[in-house]
Every structure is written in C-alpha cells, then in structure tokens.
Design an enzyme around this catalytic site. Structure first.
Site, short mmCIF file in Angstrom:
data_model
loop_
_atom_site.label_atom_id
_atom_site.label_comp_id
_atom_site.label_asym_id
_atom_site.label_seq_id
_atom_site.Cartn_x
_atom_site.Cartn_y
_atom_site.Cartn_z
N CYS A 1 35.68 27.74 51.99
CA CYS A 1 35.20 28.42 53.20
C CYS A 1 34.33 29.61 52.82
O CYS A 1 33.24 29.82 53.36
CB CYS A 1 36.38 28.91 54.04
SG CYS A 1 37.51 27.63 54.61
N CYS B 1 38.40 22.70 45.71
CA CYS B 1 39.11 23.77 46.42
C CYS B 1 40.22 24.40 45.58
O CYS B 1 40.30 25.61 45.44
CB CYS B 1 39.70 23.24 47.72
SG CYS B 1 38.49 23.11 49.05
N ASP C 1 45.72 62.54 29.53
CA ASP C 1 45.64 63.98 29.70
C ASP C 1 47.06 64.53 29.58
O ASP C 1 48.04 63.77 29.72
CB ASP C 1 45.04 64.30 31.07
CG ASP C 1 44.92 65.79 31.32
OD1 ASP C 1 44.57 66.51 30.37
OD2 ASP C 1 45.18 66.23 32.45
#
Length: 744
Positions: free
Chosen positions: A19, A397, A439
C-alpha cells in the site's frame, strides 16, 4: 528559491508495505510534489510540495487507489512551512523538521474523505470497508456453493458471480495503481490470476482465492492497527481536563487549553494533565506510563513532572511548563511518527530488491505457463494454472513489510520505555556500536553535589550538620542546597540564623544560637583560625577523592567539616558494566578538573579524559572513529552538541537541553545510564527479528514455488503463502512490543 511546504496526512486503509509503495509512487508523480515519506505503521504520509500545491487533488488521487487521506493541521494553525525541506532516506537527519502536526489530540483534521475503511483504523473491523467487502465476498461464496449443490448446472456461473463481488474492487484498485505508476501491484497479480483461472475453468477455486486474499488483507489491517495503537495509546494517558487555579479559585478547564505558566491543582490519584514544575506539595509520582520507571518517584517543590504520570497520595500545585502540543507525550508521539517515516538501510535495500523481484516473478510465471506446452507438448491448462499460482506466490508483501514492521514495533516499544530513536537507521546503527563516550556531569553523575562525608572536630556530626544548614538557609548555591537536603533527609531541626551574609569566594557567616558561625573554604577558615596538621591532612584526602570540602567554625573553634561531590547516578556502575560485558569500550569526556574526574572514573572503572572544551570532545570522538570504532556519544548539555553530532549515534540524556535533544539521534527520557545498554539490546533484538522475517518470507515462497512447479500445491496454498506469510511476519515483528520491564 521555491517556497515549499510540508503537510502530514492521516491515511486510512494503508495496512502493508505494498500500500505504502503504491501511495508513494502515485503522489510523487503529481505536479508540485517534491518528496513523499510514508509510514505504514503510523498510518501517515508527509508530502513536501510547492506552496501552491493542491491538497484536494492528493486526497482524490488516494481515494482512487482505495484510501482516505486527511491532512493534519498544526496546533499553531495551518501546516508548517519549510522553505528548503526535503526528506531524505539516505541517513538520519540530526535536525528534525516540523512536519505540521503535533499530537492526535492537538491536530484539527480537515477531512477530504471521512470514511475510515482500513481494518487498522478506528472502529470495529466489520464496520470498515475492507471488513464489509470480506464479509460480502464470503457470503457470496457460501451462496455459490449452496446454489451449485442445489442446481449443479449453474454452479460455474454462481462462482463467477461470487468471484466478481470481491474481484471488481480489487481490479479497480489495480487499474488505478497501474495508471499511477505501479503496474506490478498485488491487486494486478490477483486480478490476472483470478481471470486466468476462470479462463481455464477453475472459477470455483478463483472465487475462493479472492475471498482468502481479502481475509489476508483484513488480517494485515488488524495487525497494522495493533502496531499503531501501541504508540497512539500514549495520547490517551493525558487527562482531558485540568483543575486551574486563578485568583484563589479552582475551576475545571480542558487540558489542551492550559497555557505555559498556569497554576494547576493535581489531587491524589489524578493523572497530571501537563508537563510542569511542582510549586507546592510532595508526592510519589508513578512515571511508568511515560518512562517505564518501575517504582514511584518521590518528588517535591522544584521537581519536574510529566503529563500522563500519576500523582500518588499528596496534593500538588504545578506550574505548567509546556503547552499540550509540546508536552513530553506529544513530543514522544511526534518523534516516533517522524522516525517511522524514515527508512533504515535494510528497508531501503529490500525496497530496491522488490522493484526487480516482482517483475522477475511475473517473467518466471509467464515462462512456466508457456515453455512446457510449447517445448514439450505439455498440457496448457495444467501449466497455465501453475503459472497463475506462481504469480500469487511471488507477491513481495511479506518481504517488503518484514523490516518496517519490526522497526516500527521497536520504535514504539522503546518510546513506551522512555527510549526515543529518530528512525530505523539509528536503530540499526545502535547495535553496531563498539565504543560509547559519556559526558560526566548530569550523565554519569546526578548533576548536583551531595554530602558525602561529615567530619566532627569539636562538635558531633549532627551538630556540624545543624549549624551548617542554619547558615545555608535561604541560599540557592548548589553546595548549600546539598547541605540542606542532607539535613532534611536526616530530620535535623535547623535553628534560625540572623545577620547572615556571604563572603565572596570564601563562605558565609551568621549568628546561630547566639554564636558567630562561619562555613566556607578551608583556606578562608584557616585565615580565621589555624587548622591542625591532622585536620589539613583529612581535608587533603577528601580533595584527592574529588570532593569539595567546607569547614565549619563555631566561635573561634573548628567544629567540623563537610565534604560534597557530584556523585555517580545510582545505576551508572551497573549500566557501564552491562556495556563492557557486551564488549563495548567506555570512556568519560568531561570539562571538569582531572582530580575530580579521576575519582569518579576510578569509582566507575571507566577511561577518563578531563579538562576538555566542547571542541576537544568532538575531536576525541572523531579520533575514536578514525581508529575504526563505531562510536556512540551520550550527553545532556549544550557543550555536548558538537560531539553528539560527530558521533555515529548521538544520545541525549533525559532532562537535557533542547539543543542536545535536537542534535542527538536518540534520547533517554529517564536519564538512566543502563538505558544505553537497553537501547543497544533493542537494536540487536530488532535486527534478529528482521533476519527471521526475511527468512520466513523468502522460505515460505521458495517452498511453495517448488511444490507448485511439482504439482503438489495450487492456487489456494499460493495465496496463503503470500497473505499468510505477511500476517506471520507482522505478528513476529509485534513480539518486539513486549520489551522486558525497565528496572530502576
């Protein structure tokens, strides 16, 4: 420069990758359209088009293909402009562009076609267009069987009539798709196979195959709907109303109308209707719906709270910090939907493969149908039948949906655990990381100092804490807040202080219980009262551990000292251990002094690079990449932005700055170090699932291809090989929605 605009559409009835491919091809060929990005699992399409583009024409084009398109308007009114916006699928963008929509609740749909006809759309499946068509086709097939049994002479005509009930809508979609640029659609293959079956006098089987095809499409829609609901359910967590306080009066208002700065009352047991900061009250907040935190978190004045979380047993007054369109849940939904529209490298490869695969299958089916009768005198009916079966087996599909279904499920599952990933490409790269740079402040540590040691010189530890807290009352300095927090935690009764004043760079002085009290740096204290060698040695040892020491003087006597340090997060050690166990190198990059960084690094057993500027962090990340490592960078501040952008995957910690969140490829909402390892594990689970899906899709097709050529199976198993494989692949991908519960 051409003025362009981005518009996001809600597309109903789009339940599989086939689709999405048809929609993408059709819309991309329309005048004024520059780019198209389609997400099956989100049920959305984002179109980059000229400002003069005709949205109604786009809706009409999709309606002809059998879908209903609804443009979603921005909460700020109108679709968002983007003067050079081009959505690329070639890699992750470090900057997410405004697509013109905020949240489902905030959007104002302008329906072009209001029929929700996808099985995955709103409402029960039997009320959808696909559901009704499947039921009508099934009833027609049963009637054909009944009539054929009662009047055998009309059986062929009855089955052709039953066939046409389902085939006419399919054939119409096939023709529209072909005219829009997709000639090799599953609808076209189905139409050719059904008509061919009637020609060779297999009408009964053709009618049954059309019905099974519709059932398969319906199941695909139900599965796609389940995937969509997993993330859209987050929107339902935010309550519809809020209790607004104005001029001492509380009234109920719609939650979406709350303005930034408004004061709201949240009663015990209520869901919090907006992001905000607690102004009054204390309560345990259940954050599991938003961040996956397994236990309630005690929060008081000054703490941030999220929309959709549940207040515990205390009434809270909360100052709203974000409008409904920009609260935490809205941002999560927006990020996930945008991410689902960006394709992963594996998905792009499968898409390219399928463009050659489907015409190849058609060619093979034609050769199977023609060559044996022509070259070997075989039965035309038998080999045309086999060729038609191969047409159905060859539909791509299941193969095409294998990757996006898994990625969409993972993105949704991660979002519900507070792990936000900006696209499939990021999800794929996470699993390939071989080094992660962190960090320190606010990432490996809590970002605020805590009292670690209380040393008694002349007074007890409780007295030292009592006097220190007294002189620190009313101060907003981080060290003062640490002392006050420790006093509150230990239930220390703080006496009043008078004549308090700060001594710049030295400390604070006040009168407590009639005595002059000084609390400040060891150097400043030593200038007032000499400190013994033993006490100086104790202070030096604490300094060597990266701790900041303040000395308390009561009168002219050193009463004690308090040491403070920004401590590692509770889960930092375990989180780093999990990464190292996976063979991933860890390194700390910090601008803090070497002594403090070394102390934290030793406690966490992590490699340390200290006293770095932002450009130094970026340089080190680039050096690690040049050494052949795939590098992730984790940070929460503006100074981390260059390194986040330089890394293969930049990860922003929860509570970080907007700059860090914007620059990063992923975000950890709850700020757990252990979530970095969970992200990487999610990536690896997803890639395993994708490989399983591809093997399942191709394996079933290979088996049925061989059995069809050998004459063992026919049209019925052929359609099951396609739709059945698609449903199995989708259900396998949905297993990723069930992530293990997050532990604090």
């Amino acid at each position: 420069m051409t003025d362009t605009r981005k518009t996001r559409f809600k597309v109903d009835g789009m339940d599989c990758a086939s689709c999405a491919g048809k929609i993408d091809t059709a819309v991309r060929r329309m005048p004024g359209v520059e780019d198209v990005s389609v997400s099956v699992t989100a049920g959305t399409m984002t179109v980059t088009h000229a400002a003069s583009g005709d949205l109604a024409a786009i809706g009409a084009k999709l309606s002809g293909l059998g879908y209903a398109a609804t443009p979603l308007a921005s909460a700020r009114g109108g679709c968002a402009h983007d003067h050079h916006a081009h959505a690329h699928d070639d890699g992750p963008s470090h900057r997410q562009e405004d697509t013109g929509t905020r949240t489902p609740a905030a959007a104002s749909p302008m329906g072009l076609h209001g029929d929700h006809h996808g099985a995955g759309g709103e409402g029960a499946w039997w009320r959808s267009r696909k559901g009704r068509l499947t039921l009508f086709s099934g009833v027609a097939l049963l009637l054909a069987y009944a009539l054929g049994h009662l009047v055998p002479a009309i059986a062929p005509f009855a089955f052709v009539a039953a066939l046409l009930v389902g085939l006419i809508p399919i054939a119409r979609r096939a023709v529209m798709a072909a005219l829009a640029g997709t000639p090799f659609s599953i609808e076209m293959l189905m139409t050719v196979a059904a008509i061919g079956a009637v020609v060779i006098d297999a009408g009964e089987e053709a009618a049954a195959v059309v019905f099974l095809f519709l059932v398969g499409e319906l199941l695909e829609g139900v599965a796609a709907g389940r995937a969509r609901q997993s993330i859209q359910a987050l929107a339902a967590l935010v309550p519809k109303t809020a209790r607004l306080e104005e001029n001492g009066v509380t009234r109920e208002v719609p939650a979406e109308d709350l303005a930034v700065g408004a004061l709201i009352l949240v009663r015990p047991g209520d869901r919090i209707p907006a992001d905000g900061t607690i102004m009054d009250g204390e309560s345990a907040i259940d954050e599991a719906p938003v961040t996956g935190e397994s236990t309630p978190v005690l929060k008081g004045v000054g703490a941030a709270v999220f929309a959709g979380t549940v207040n515990g047993d205390g009434a809270l007054r909360v100052r709203v910090s974000a409008a409904a369109a920009d609260n935490t849940i809205a941002r999560v939904i927006r990020l996930v939907e945008e991410a689902q529209e960006s394709k992963a490298p594996t998905e792009r490869f499968i898409d390219r493969f399928s463009t050659y695969y489907t015409p190849g299958v058609v060619a093979v089916a034609a050769l199977v149908a023609i060559l044996p009768p022509l070259l070997a005198g075989a039965s035309w009916s038998e080999w045309v039948y086999k060729g038609l079966a191969i047409l159905l087996i060859g539909c791509p599909c299941a193969l095409v949906i294998s990757t996006p279904a898994a990625i969409a499920a993972s993105l949704s599952a991660g979002a519900r655990r507070g792990l936000l990933l900006k696209g499939g490409a990021v999800l794929e790269r996470l699993g390939a990381l071989t080094a992660v740079a962190f960090d320190k402040t606010g990432t490996l540590t809590d970002g605020k100092p805590q009292v670690t040691d209380i040393i008694a010189f002349d007074r007890s530890e409780v007295e030292v804490l009592r006097y220190a807290a007294a002189v620190d009352q009313g101060s907003s300095h981080p060290l003062a807040l640490a002392v006050l927090a420790r006093a509150a935690a230990e239930g220390v009764k703080i006496p009043p202080a008078s004549a308090a004043r700060a001594l710049g760079g030295k400390g604070v002085i006040a009168t407590v219980d009639g005595e002059a009290v000084f609390f400040g740096s060891p150097k400043a204290a030593g200038e007032r009262v000499p400190l013994s060698d033993d006490r100086l040695a104790a202070i030096a040892r604490l300094n060597d551990d990266g701790k900041t020491v303040s000395v308390l003087l009561v009168g002219d006597v050193p009463a004690g000292a308090i040491a403070m340090r920004d401590e590692p997060r509770a889960d930092a050690g375990a989180g780093l251990d999990a990464l190292r166990a996976g063979g991933i190198r860890t390194v700390m990059l910090t601008g803090d002094n070497r002594r403090t960084a070394a102390a934290i690094g030793a406690a966490l057993r992590i490699e340390v690079r200290a006293e770095l500027m932002p450009e130094d962090k970026q340089r080190i990340v680039s050096e690690l990449r040049r050494d052949g490592l795939v590098v992730g960078k984790v940070g929460d501040g503006i100074n981390d932005a260059p390194a986040l952008a330089a890394a293969d995957v930049g990860i922003a910690m929860g509570g970080g700055t907007d700059v860090a969140l914007e620059t990063a490829d992923a975000a950890i909402l709850h700020g757990r170090v252990g979530d970095v390892a969970r992200m990487i594990d999610l990536s690896k689970r997803t890639m395993r699932n994708i490989r399983q899906n591809i093997a399942l899709a191709l394996g079933l097709k290979a088996v049925f291809l061989v059995t069809t050529v050998l004459g063992v199976t026919g049209l019925w198993p052929a359609i099951l090989a396609d739709t059945g494989a698609t449903v199995l692949v989708t259900l396998n991908a949905l297993r990723l929605l069930r992530l293990p519960a997050t532990r604090p």
